[in-house]
Design a protein around this motif. Structure first.
Motif, PDB file in Angstrom:
ATOM      1  N   ALA A  67       0.925  -1.228  -0.054  1.00  0.00           N
ATOM      2  CA  ALA A  67       0.122   0.021  -0.017  1.00  0.00           C
ATOM      3  C   ALA A  67       0.921   1.247   0.200  1.00  0.00           C
ATOM      4  O   ALA A  67       0.616   1.989  -0.769  1.00  0.00           O
ATOM      5  CB  ALA A  67      -0.830   0.031   1.110  1.00  0.00           C
ATOM      6  N   GLU A  68       1.846   1.032   0.849  1.00  0.00           N
ATOM      7  CA  GLU A  68       2.748   2.261   0.686  1.00  0.00           C
ATOM      8  C   GLU A  68       3.565   2.787  -0.230  1.00  0.00           C
ATOM      9  O   GLU A  68       3.689   3.692  -0.654  1.00  0.00           O
ATOM     10  CB  GLU A  68       3.606   2.460   2.193  1.00  0.00           C
ATOM     11  CG  GLU A  68       2.914   2.301   3.561  1.00  0.00           C
ATOM     12  CD  GLU A  68       3.801   2.280   4.676  1.00  0.00           C
ATOM     13  OE1 GLU A  68       5.044   1.535   4.460  1.00  0.00           O
ATOM     14  OE2 GLU A  68       3.467   2.557   5.824  1.00  0.00           O
ATOM     15  N   LEU A  71       0.414   1.597  -4.168  1.00  0.00           N
ATOM     16  CA  LEU A  71      -0.968   2.206  -4.034  1.00  0.00           C
ATOM     17  C   LEU A  71      -1.060   3.685  -3.927  1.00  0.00           C
ATOM     18  O   LEU A  71      -1.593   4.681  -4.737  1.00  0.00           O
ATOM     19  CB  LEU A  71      -1.999   1.560  -3.263  1.00  0.00           C
ATOM     20  CG  LEU A  71      -2.263   0.099  -3.693  1.00  0.00           C
ATOM     21  CD1 LEU A  71      -3.160  -0.498  -2.656  1.00  0.00           C
ATOM     22  CD2 LEU A  71      -2.708  -0.086  -5.115  1.00  0.00           C
ATOM     23  N   ARG A  72      -0.526   4.110  -2.868  1.00  0.00           N
ATOM     24  CA  ARG A  72      -0.354   5.675  -2.561  1.00  0.00           C
ATOM     25  C   ARG A  72       0.252   6.413  -3.480  1.00  0.00           C
ATOM     26  O   ARG A  72      -0.245   7.362  -3.856  1.00  0.00           O
ATOM     27  CB  ARG A  72       0.248   5.810  -1.281  1.00  0.00           C
ATOM     28  CG  ARG A  72      -0.596   5.277  -0.028  1.00  0.00           C
ATOM     29  CD  ARG A  72       0.116   5.769   1.397  1.00  0.00           C
ATOM     30  NE  ARG A  72      -0.657   5.092   2.472  1.00  0.00           N
ATOM     31  CZ  ARG A  72      -0.172   4.974   3.739  1.00  0.00           C
ATOM     32  NH1 ARG A  72       0.932   5.310   3.988  1.00  0.00           N
ATOM     33  NH2 ARG A  72      -1.157   4.455   4.767  1.00  0.00           N
ATOM     34  N   PRO A  73       1.148   6.021  -3.972  1.00  0.00           N
ATOM     35  CA  PRO A  73       1.805   6.916  -5.211  1.00  0.00           C
ATOM     36  C   PRO A  73       0.962   7.133  -6.269  1.00  0.00           C
ATOM     37  O   PRO A  73       0.948   8.243  -6.950  1.00  0.00           O
ATOM     38  CB  PRO A  73       3.184   6.314  -5.329  1.00  0.00           C
ATOM     39  CG  PRO A  73       3.741   5.576  -4.298  1.00  0.00           C
ATOM     40  CD  PRO A  73       2.384   5.190  -3.710  1.00  0.00           C
ATOM     41  N   LEU A  75      -2.493   6.408  -6.312  1.00  0.00           N
ATOM     42  CA  LEU A  75      -3.604   6.970  -6.043  1.00  0.00           C
ATOM     43  C   LEU A  75      -3.763   8.344  -5.505  1.00  0.00           C
ATOM     44  O   LEU A  75      -4.787   9.036  -5.736  1.00  0.00           O
ATOM     45  CB  LEU A  75      -4.567   6.324  -4.983  1.00  0.00           C
ATOM     46  CG  LEU A  75      -4.812   4.816  -5.407  1.00  0.00           C
ATOM     47  CD1 LEU A  75      -5.329   3.935  -4.334  1.00  0.00           C
ATOM     48  CD2 LEU A  75      -5.692   4.501  -6.743  1.00  0.00           C
ATOM     49  N   ASN A  76      -2.673   8.927  -4.983  1.00  0.00           N
ATOM     50  CA  ASN A  76      -2.580  10.219  -4.467  1.00  0.00           C
ATOM     51  C   ASN A  76      -1.510  11.084  -5.187  1.00  0.00           C
ATOM     52  O   ASN A  76      -0.688  11.044  -5.201  1.00  0.00           O
ATOM     53  CB  ASN A  76      -1.950  10.327  -3.050  1.00  0.00           C
ATOM     54  CG  ASN A  76      -3.029   9.495  -1.994  1.00  0.00           C
ATOM     55  OD1 ASN A  76      -4.232   9.677  -2.106  1.00  0.00           O
ATOM     56  ND2 ASN A  76      -2.371   9.090  -0.939  1.00  0.00           N
ATOM     57  N   ARG A  78       0.653  13.759  -6.492  1.00  0.00           N
ATOM     58  CA  ARG A  78       1.609  15.045  -5.788  1.00  0.00           C
ATOM     59  C   ARG A  78       0.784  16.458  -5.658  1.00  0.00           C
ATOM     60  O   ARG A  78       1.083  17.054  -4.569  1.00  0.00           O
ATOM     61  CB  ARG A  78       2.736  14.966  -6.260  1.00  0.00           C
ATOM     62  CG  ARG A  78       3.582  13.686  -6.068  1.00  0.00           C
ATOM     63  CD  ARG A  78       4.905  13.817  -6.838  1.00  0.00           C
ATOM     64  NE  ARG A  78       5.742  12.634  -6.907  1.00  0.00           N
ATOM     65  CZ  ARG A  78       6.149  11.890  -6.142  1.00  0.00           C
ATOM     66  NH1 ARG A  78       6.292  12.203  -4.763  1.00  0.00           N
ATOM     67  NH2 ARG A  78       6.768  10.730  -6.299  1.00  0.00           N
ATOM     68  N   GLU A  85      -2.421  16.929   3.290  1.00  0.00           N
ATOM     69  CA  GLU A  85      -1.756  16.916   4.626  1.00  0.00           C
ATOM     70  C   GLU A  85      -2.033  17.980   5.418  1.00  0.00           C
ATOM     71  O   GLU A  85      -1.824  17.976   6.667  1.00  0.00           O
ATOM     72  CB  GLU A  85      -0.307  16.967   3.893  1.00  0.00           C
ATOM     73  CG  GLU A  85       0.348  15.821   3.345  1.00  0.00           C
ATOM     74  CD  GLU A  85       1.690  15.859   2.662  1.00  0.00           C
ATOM     75  OE1 GLU A  85       1.988  17.234   2.878  1.00  0.00           O
ATOM     76  OE2 GLU A  85       2.063  15.032   2.092  1.00  0.00           O
TER      77      GLU A  85
END
Length: 114
Positions: A67-68, A71-73, A75-76, A78, A85
């Motif tokens: 996930a870290e 997936l996070r890069p 789905l989120n 920049r 944040e």
């Protein structure tokens, strides 16, 4: 070395009815830690020590590491990072769009207080 000690400190079998033998759980935790990055904490949290849980079922779960790093890069974006944040920006942006957000009672500034 401290990280290894900390991780190995979580290698504990669940001793309850319906679970695999303790030696098997420990062996699986170590095997999956080395060959398929799955922490002992995840192994216990997902209750992979239960009888009838095999590798195919285990691989259907989302691992924290995956996930870290993957997936996070993806789905989120920049460009959205400052909004995601910062709780005040997030609250202001989404509350104006009619979405339910947490109630803000104040803000704490590291130098000047609240």
């Amino acid at each position: 070395m401290n990280r290894i000690k900390r991780i190995l400190g979580h290698v504990r079998a669940t001793r309850q009815p319906g679970f695999k033998p303790a030696w098997r759980q420990v062996a699986e935790m170590l095997f999956y830690l080395i060959f398929w990055p799955l922490s002992p904490i995840e192994y216990r949290a997902y209750r992979f020590g239960r009888k009838g849980i095999g590798p195919k079922k285990m691989r259907s779960y989302l691992r924290i590491r995956h996930a870290e790093r993957v997936l996070r890069p993806r789905l989120n974006d920049r460009e959205w990072a400052p909004l995601l944040e910062n709780k005040l920006f997030f609250n202001s942006y989404y509350s104006q769009r009619g979405l339910p957000v947490a109630k803000v009672f104040g803000m704490f500034h590291p130098l000047f207080g609240s």
